[in-house]
Design a protein around this motif. Structure first.
Motif, PDB file in Angstrom:
ATOM      1  N   ASN A 119     -51.823 108.612   3.799  1.00  0.00           N
ATOM      2  CA  ASN A 119     -50.370 108.727   3.851  1.00  0.00           C
ATOM      3  C   ASN A 119     -49.947 110.185   3.737  1.00  0.00           C
ATOM      4  OD1 ASN A 119     -50.878 109.052   1.134  1.00  0.00           O
ATOM      5  ND2 ASN A 119     -49.240 107.745   0.443  1.00  0.00           N
ATOM      6  N   THR A 120     -48.800 110.477   4.333  1.00  0.00           N
ATOM      7  CA  THR A 120     -48.264 111.830   4.271  1.00  0.00           C
ATOM      8  C   THR A 120     -47.547 112.005   2.948  1.00  0.00           C
ATOM      9  OG1 THR A 120     -46.206 111.196   5.377  1.00  0.00           O
ATOM     10  CG2 THR A 120     -48.011 111.961   6.772  1.00  0.00           C
ATOM     11  N   ARG A 121     -47.650 113.186   2.387  1.00  0.00           N
ATOM     12  CA  ARG A 121     -47.022 113.437   1.094  1.00  0.00           C
ATOM     13  C   ARG A 121     -45.521 113.611   1.217  1.00  0.00           C
ATOM     14  NH1 ARG A 121     -50.523 117.175  -2.717  1.00  0.00           N
ATOM     15  NH2 ARG A 121     -49.052 116.238  -4.147  1.00  0.00           N
ATOM     16  N   ASP A 122     -45.039 114.050   2.402  1.00  0.00           N
ATOM     17  CA  ASP A 122     -43.604 114.239   2.579  1.00  0.00           C
ATOM     18  C   ASP A 122     -42.894 113.001   3.114  1.00  0.00           C
ATOM     19  OD1 ASP A 122     -44.448 114.233   5.218  1.00  0.00           O
ATOM     20  OD2 ASP A 122     -43.918 116.321   5.596  1.00  0.00           O
ATOM     21  N   ASN A 136     -49.420 106.605  14.676  1.00  0.00           N
ATOM     22  CA  ASN A 136     -48.259 107.450  14.393  1.00  0.00           C
ATOM     23  C   ASN A 136     -47.410 106.747  13.344  1.00  0.00           C
ATOM     24  OD1 ASN A 136     -46.331 109.408  14.397  1.00  0.00           O
ATOM     25  ND2 ASN A 136     -45.546 108.970  16.437  1.00  0.00           N
ATOM     26  N   ALA A 137     -47.491 107.219  12.092  1.00  0.00           N
ATOM     27  CA  ALA A 137     -46.796 106.588  10.975  1.00  0.00           C
ATOM     28  C   ALA A 137     -46.817 107.540   9.780  1.00  0.00           C
ATOM     29  CB  ALA A 137     -47.480 105.280  10.596  1.00  0.00           C
ATOM     30  N   PRO A 138     -45.974 107.297   8.777  1.00  0.00           N
ATOM     31  CA  PRO A 138     -46.059 108.096   7.557  1.00  0.00           C
ATOM     32  C   PRO A 138     -47.199 107.636   6.636  1.00  0.00           C
ATOM     33  CG  PRO A 138     -44.182 106.638   7.439  1.00  0.00           C
ATOM     34  CD  PRO A 138     -44.771 106.475   8.802  1.00  0.00           C
ATOM     35  N   SER A 139     -47.670 106.386   6.812  1.00  0.00           N
ATOM     36  CA  SER A 139     -48.757 105.835   6.009  1.00  0.00           C
ATOM     37  C   SER A 139     -49.407 104.704   6.792  1.00  0.00           C
ATOM     38  CB  SER A 139     -48.225 105.305   4.679  1.00  0.00           C
ATOM     39  OG  SER A 139     -49.265 104.776   3.899  1.00  0.00           O
ATOM     40  N   HIS A 140     -50.732 104.592   6.674  1.00  0.00           N
ATOM     41  CA  HIS A 140     -51.410 103.492   7.355  1.00  0.00           C
ATOM     42  C   HIS A 140     -52.682 103.117   6.608  1.00  0.00           C
ATOM     43  CE1 HIS A 140     -52.042 100.806  10.716  1.00  0.00           C
ATOM     44  NE2 HIS A 140     -53.317 101.130  10.671  1.00  0.00           N
ATOM     45  N   ARG A 141     -53.006 101.819   6.650  1.00  0.00           N
ATOM     46  CA  ARG A 141     -54.221 101.275   6.027  1.00  0.00           C
ATOM     47  C   ARG A 141     -55.090 100.671   7.112  1.00  0.00           C
ATOM     48  NH1 ARG A 141     -55.112  95.861   4.175  1.00  0.00           N
ATOM     49  NH2 ARG A 141     -56.964  95.805   2.900  1.00  0.00           N
ATOM     50  N   TRP A 142     -56.347 101.128   7.165  1.00  0.00           N
ATOM     51  CA  TRP A 142     -57.322 100.576   8.099  1.00  0.00           C
ATOM     52  C   TRP A 142     -58.288  99.712   7.313  1.00  0.00           C
ATOM     53  CZ3 TRP A 142     -55.736 105.667   8.287  1.00  0.00           C
ATOM     54  CH2 TRP A 142     -55.131 106.082   9.482  1.00  0.00           C
ATOM     55  N   THR A 143     -58.525  98.490   7.756  1.00  0.00           N
ATOM     56  CA  THR A 143     -59.513  97.614   7.144  1.00  0.00           C
ATOM     57  C   THR A 143     -60.864  97.957   7.746  1.00  0.00           C
ATOM     58  OG1 THR A 143     -57.858  95.896   6.878  1.00  0.00           O
ATOM     59  CG2 THR A 143     -60.157  95.230   6.732  1.00  0.00           C
ATOM     60  N   VAL A 144     -61.807  98.349   6.908  1.00  0.00           N
ATOM     61  CA  VAL A 144     -63.129  98.746   7.384  1.00  0.00           C
ATOM     62  C   VAL A 144     -64.096  97.581   7.172  1.00  0.00           C
ATOM     63  CG1 VAL A 144     -65.001 100.406   7.162  1.00  0.00           C
ATOM     64  CG2 VAL A 144     -62.634 101.152   6.893  1.00  0.00           C
ATOM     65  N   GLY A 145     -64.379  97.252   5.927  1.00  0.00           N
ATOM     66  CA  GLY A 145     -65.152  96.064   5.609  1.00  0.00           C
ATOM     67  C   GLY A 145     -66.622  96.094   5.938  1.00  0.00           C
ATOM     68  N   TYR A 146     -67.295  97.247   5.800  1.00  0.00           N
ATOM     69  CA  TYR A 146     -68.745  97.256   5.936  1.00  0.00           C
ATOM     70  C   TYR A 146     -69.354  98.421   5.169  1.00  0.00           C
ATOM     71  CZ  TYR A 146     -68.441 100.674   9.812  1.00  0.00           C
ATOM     72  OH  TYR A 146     -68.198 101.762  10.590  1.00  0.00           O
TER      73      TYR A 146
END
Length: 112
Positions: free
Chosen positions: A53-56, A75-85
């Motif tokens: 996530n971006t701090r600003d 393109n987002a201020p914050s994003h979560r990627w599911t990795v799972g391995y």
């Protein structure tokens, strides 16, 4: 005499926190740079997810990488990627930020 329904409820209330406890080697690690923060939930070398996530709070092109895992750019201020391995030899979970086609910050890494 104790009401059995109340006793069962009390026992369940005591047991739930024990069932939800995480293993000793599980954790959430994070590291922040000047512009982004990188966080990961992992158990040893098993990475569950990576969040950048971006701090600003402003959007930018975010990415995450860990060993041979390279996330798609978002393109987002914050994003979560599911990795799972799991990757045995990979110790760094990293992220990067681009804005207007320029690399703002890259190589902000968490050691797992």
């Amino acid at each position: 005499m104790i009401n059995l329904k109340k006793l069962a409820t009390l026992l369940m209330a005591c047991a739930l926190p024990l069932l939800a406890a995480t293993p000793a080697n599980a954790g959430v690690s994070s590291h922040c740079g000047k512009y982004i923060c990188v966080m990961t939930a992992h158990h040893n070398r098993f990475v569950q997810d990576i969040t950048v996530n971006t701090r600003d709070g402003l959007p930018g092109t975010l990415r995450a990488y860990w060993g041979n895992y390279h996330s798609p750019k978002v393109n987002a201020p914050s994003h979560r990627w599911t990795v799972g391995y799991e990757q045995a030899g990979s110790k760094l979970v990293c992220g990067g930020l681009e804005r207007d086609g320029r690399s703002i910050e890259d190589g902000i890494c968490v050691t797992i």
